[in-house]
Every structure is written in structure tokens, then in C-alpha cells.
Scaffold this active site. Structure first.
Site, short mmCIF file in Angstrom:
data_model
loop_
_atom_site.label_atom_id
_atom_site.label_comp_id
_atom_site.label_asym_id
_atom_site.label_seq_id
_atom_site.Cartn_x
_atom_site.Cartn_y
_atom_site.Cartn_z
N HIS A 155 -9.77 1.54 4.58
CA HIS A 155 -8.68 1.26 5.40
C HIS A 155 -8.45 2.76 6.70
O HIS A 155 -9.54 3.37 6.60
CB HIS A 155 -7.07 2.07 4.35
CG HIS A 155 -6.29 1.85 5.28
ND1 HIS A 155 -5.59 2.91 5.88
CD2 HIS A 155 -5.27 1.26 4.86
CE1 HIS A 155 -4.54 2.46 6.07
NE2 HIS A 155 -3.69 1.53 5.73
N LYS B 291 0.21 4.32 -0.11
CA LYS B 291 -0.58 5.26 0.23
C LYS B 291 -0.31 6.53 -0.61
O LYS B 291 0.29 6.56 -1.89
CB LYS B 291 -0.06 5.24 1.55
CG LYS B 291 -0.23 4.68 3.01
CD LYS B 291 -0.13 4.63 4.58
CE LYS B 291 -0.29 3.19 4.78
NZ LYS B 291 -0.33 3.43 6.48
N GLU C 63 -5.40 -4.47 10.57
CA GLU C 63 -5.26 -3.52 10.69
C GLU C 63 -4.46 -3.33 11.77
O GLU C 63 -5.77 -1.49 11.83
CB GLU C 63 -3.91 -2.46 8.91
CG GLU C 63 -4.45 -3.00 8.89
CD GLU C 63 -3.84 -2.32 7.21
OE1 GLU C 63 -2.47 -2.64 6.28
OE2 GLU C 63 -4.25 -1.30 7.07
N GLU D 209 -7.30 4.67 7.51
CA GLU D 209 -6.33 6.18 7.28
C GLU D 209 -8.35 6.95 6.70
O GLU D 209 -8.19 7.84 6.61
CB GLU D 209 -5.45 6.67 6.30
CG GLU D 209 -4.32 6.23 6.85
CD GLU D 209 -3.05 5.32 6.58
OE1 GLU D 209 -2.79 4.93 5.06
OE2 GLU D 209 -2.35 4.77 7.07
N SER E 124 2.61 -2.12 11.03
CA SER E 124 4.90 -2.11 10.94
C SER E 124 5.41 -3.37 10.42
O SER E 124 6.47 -4.39 10.67
CB SER E 124 5.41 -1.92 12.16
OG SER E 124 4.60 -0.66 12.15
N GLY F 77 2.28 2.47 10.91
CA GLY F 77 3.39 3.17 10.60
C GLY F 77 4.27 3.97 11.82
O GLY F 77 4.50 4.59 11.82
N ASN G 102 0.90 -1.45 0.60
CA ASN G 102 -0.02 0.00 0.18
C ASN G 102 0.84 1.07 0.17
O ASN G 102 1.41 1.47 1.08
CB ASN G 102 -1.59 -0.38 1.27
CG ASN G 102 -1.76 1.48 1.22
OD1 ASN G 102 -1.66 2.23 0.22
ND2 ASN G 102 -2.48 1.45 2.54
P1 13P Z 1 2.78 0.14 7.76
O1 13P Z 1 3.09 -1.13 7.10
O2 13P Z 1 3.48 1.40 7.56
O3 13P Z 1 2.42 0.26 9.60
O4 13P Z 1 1.15 0.93 7.06
C1 13P Z 1 0.27 -0.52 7.61
C2 13P Z 1 -0.94 0.04 6.78
O5 13P Z 1 -1.73 0.81 7.14
C3 13P Z 1 -1.03 -0.88 5.25
O6 13P Z 1 -2.44 -0.33 4.69
#
Ligand code: 13P
Length: 253
Positions: free
Chosen positions: A97, A11, A169, A99, A215, A175, A9
Site C-alpha cells: 500500500h 487502515k 491506487e 502508505e 476515494s 483520502g 481497507n
Molecule cells: P480512500 O478510499 O479513503 O481514498 O483510501 C483508498 C485506499 O488507500 C484504500 O487502500
């Protein structure tokens, strides 16, 4: 064996040129995908066509969108429809997601509509669920995730549900560098599968891929993916580094 998926992803990262370089670097490195394994790249909308062209003809490698709108078409300036994605032959779209839920107020009901329109157009949703830190600290994560599943997925038929990929997640692990332990991941994945089994039956639940996100990196992927109910990962930061993501692909069981 269930489909095992390493999904990147990106992002809102990378320019077009950086994205091309990253895909070139990943393709050029040795990786071995068995028939039940897939690598998926969820790239920003403007790069879908580029990624689709670069990865065409590559076995078990697919492009995904990071979002779509819940309506078929019309006066929704700035939104992207599932029909548009389908016209580019995009097979997957990330839905819900954390976010999107947090910054764009996407509700379980809106996500139910998005899941439906994806399936009606033969695009597989990668449906994200997961709890924030305060819910984990209160030890009510099971109820929280069960509600997300019920409100966004349980209107589906068993046949439709089988087209959904689930990504668990935990928000506190995204992150942050803080990964759920492999035991915590396994526990929640087994819980999700048990919920699906209670609603749709064991044979349906056993066939659904449940990815872990938060992560994931080369150094922890083998252990996390090795858990019996973890079927790969949805990877943010580490998917932007070619060597890391190739190692994550190679960690699939
Ligand atoms: P990270 O791998 O940066 O923690 O992000 C996870 C994520 O949100 C994948 O969609």
C-alpha cells in the site's frame, strides 16, 4: 468473467468493538454477491480472528491482512509472518500500500519478497501500485507504474502471477476526495493489463483482477466499476460506513 472484488481497507481505524459493530451492520444489510463477486475486509491484525469468526460461512466474503513481513519466522519483534496468517486461514494480504511505501520505506524489492512468501504459503497478495501527484503532473505515470510492476512482480511464474490481485491506487486520489475520473482509471487499468499481457500473454493478463482505489464511494462506484478493465475497488474511508460499503459491494459488475 474475472473475479470482481469490493475490498475494504480499514487502515488504522476503529476499536475492536467498533469493528464488530461495523461488520454486524454490513452483514445484516441486504447484499447480493454472485459467484464471481467477492467482498473482502482488510482489518488490523488484532481483529483478524474476530472478523474471521464473524464472517465464517458467509458466501464469497473474506478477511484480509493489511501487511505481512517478508521473512518466514524468527527474531523480528513486532512483525507478523505469512505462516501466522495462514494458520488463521486468511486468504488475502494487502501488499505495498502507498502508505507502507511512504511511511515505512517499503521498496519494490522488499515487496517482491513479500509477494513471493505470500504465494509460497498460498495467500493471495493484493498488490498495490500507483503514482504520486508530481508524477501524474509530469505525465510519467505509465513508466512509474510499469517499474513498480516489473520490480515487484516479474520474477513470478505465470501460474504464480494468476494468484495476484492488483490494486491501482493513484496516491493523489487517496483520502483526498479527489477521484481519478473513470476514464483515467480505465486508461491506467488497460495499461497495466497490456504490460502484463506483454510479459505473460493475453490469457494470463485477462484473468487478473485489477481493483481501483482512491476515494471510491457509493456515489461513484457504479461508474468506476463499470469500466471494462476495472474489476472492483480497494476502499478506505467509505468502507468504515456500513451503508456506503454495502452500496459499493452492490455496485460490482
Ligand atoms: P480512500 O478510499 O479513503 O481514498 O483510501 C483508498 C485506499 O488507500 C484504500 O487502500
Amino acid at each position: 468473467m474475472r473475479k470482481q472484488i469490493a475490498a475494504a481497507n480499514w487502515k488504522m481505524n476503529l476499536t475492536l468493538q467498533q469493528g464488530e459493530e461495523l461488520l454486524d451492520a454490513i452483514i445484516s444489510k441486504p447484499h447480493s454477491l454472485q459467484p464471481h463477486q467477492q467482498a473482502v475486509f482488510a482489518v488490523p491484525f488484532p481483529y483478524l480472528f474476530m472478523a474471521q469468526q464473524k464472517l465464517s460461512g458467509k458466501q464469497n466474503v473474506f478477511v484480509a491482512a493489511q501487511n505481512c513481513y517478508s521473512k518466514k519466522s524468527g527474531a523480528y519483534t513486532g512483525e507478523v509472518s505469512v505462516e501466522m496468517l495462514q494458520s488463521l486461514n486468511i486468504p488475502y494480504v494487502v501488499i505495498g500500500h502507498s502508505e507502507r511505501r511512504e511511511y515505512f520505506q517499503e521498496s519494490n524489492q522488499l515487496l517482491a519478497d513479500k509477494v513471493t512468501i505470500c504465494l509460497e504459503n498460498k495467500i493471495q497478495p493484493i498488490f498495490c501500485c500507483g503514482e504520486p501527484l508530481q508524477i501524474r503532473e509530469a505525465n510519467t505515470q505509465n513508466e512509474y507504474v510499469a517499474k513498480q510492476l516489473a520490480e515487484s512482480l516479474y520474477h513470478l511464474s505465470a501460474e504464480q502471477l494468476q494468484q495476484v490481485v492488483i490494486a491501482y491506487e493513484p496516491i493523489w486520489a487517496i483520502g483526498t476526495g479527489k477521484t481519478a475520473s473513470s476514464a483515467q482509471a480505465q486508461e491506467m487499468h488497460a495499461f497495466i493489463r497490456a504490460q502484463l499481457s506483454a510479459k505473460y500473454g493475453a490469457s494470463v493478463a485477462d484473468a487478473i483482477s485489477i481493483l481501483y482505489g482512491g476515494s471510491v464511494k457509493a456515489a461513484n462506484a457504479v461508474e468506476i466499476f463499470g469500466q471494462p478493465d476495472v474489476d472492483g475497488g480497494l476502499v478506505g474511508g467509505a468502507s468504515l460506513v456500513a451503508d456506503e460499503f454495502v452500496a459499493i459491494i452492490n455496485a460490482l459488475k
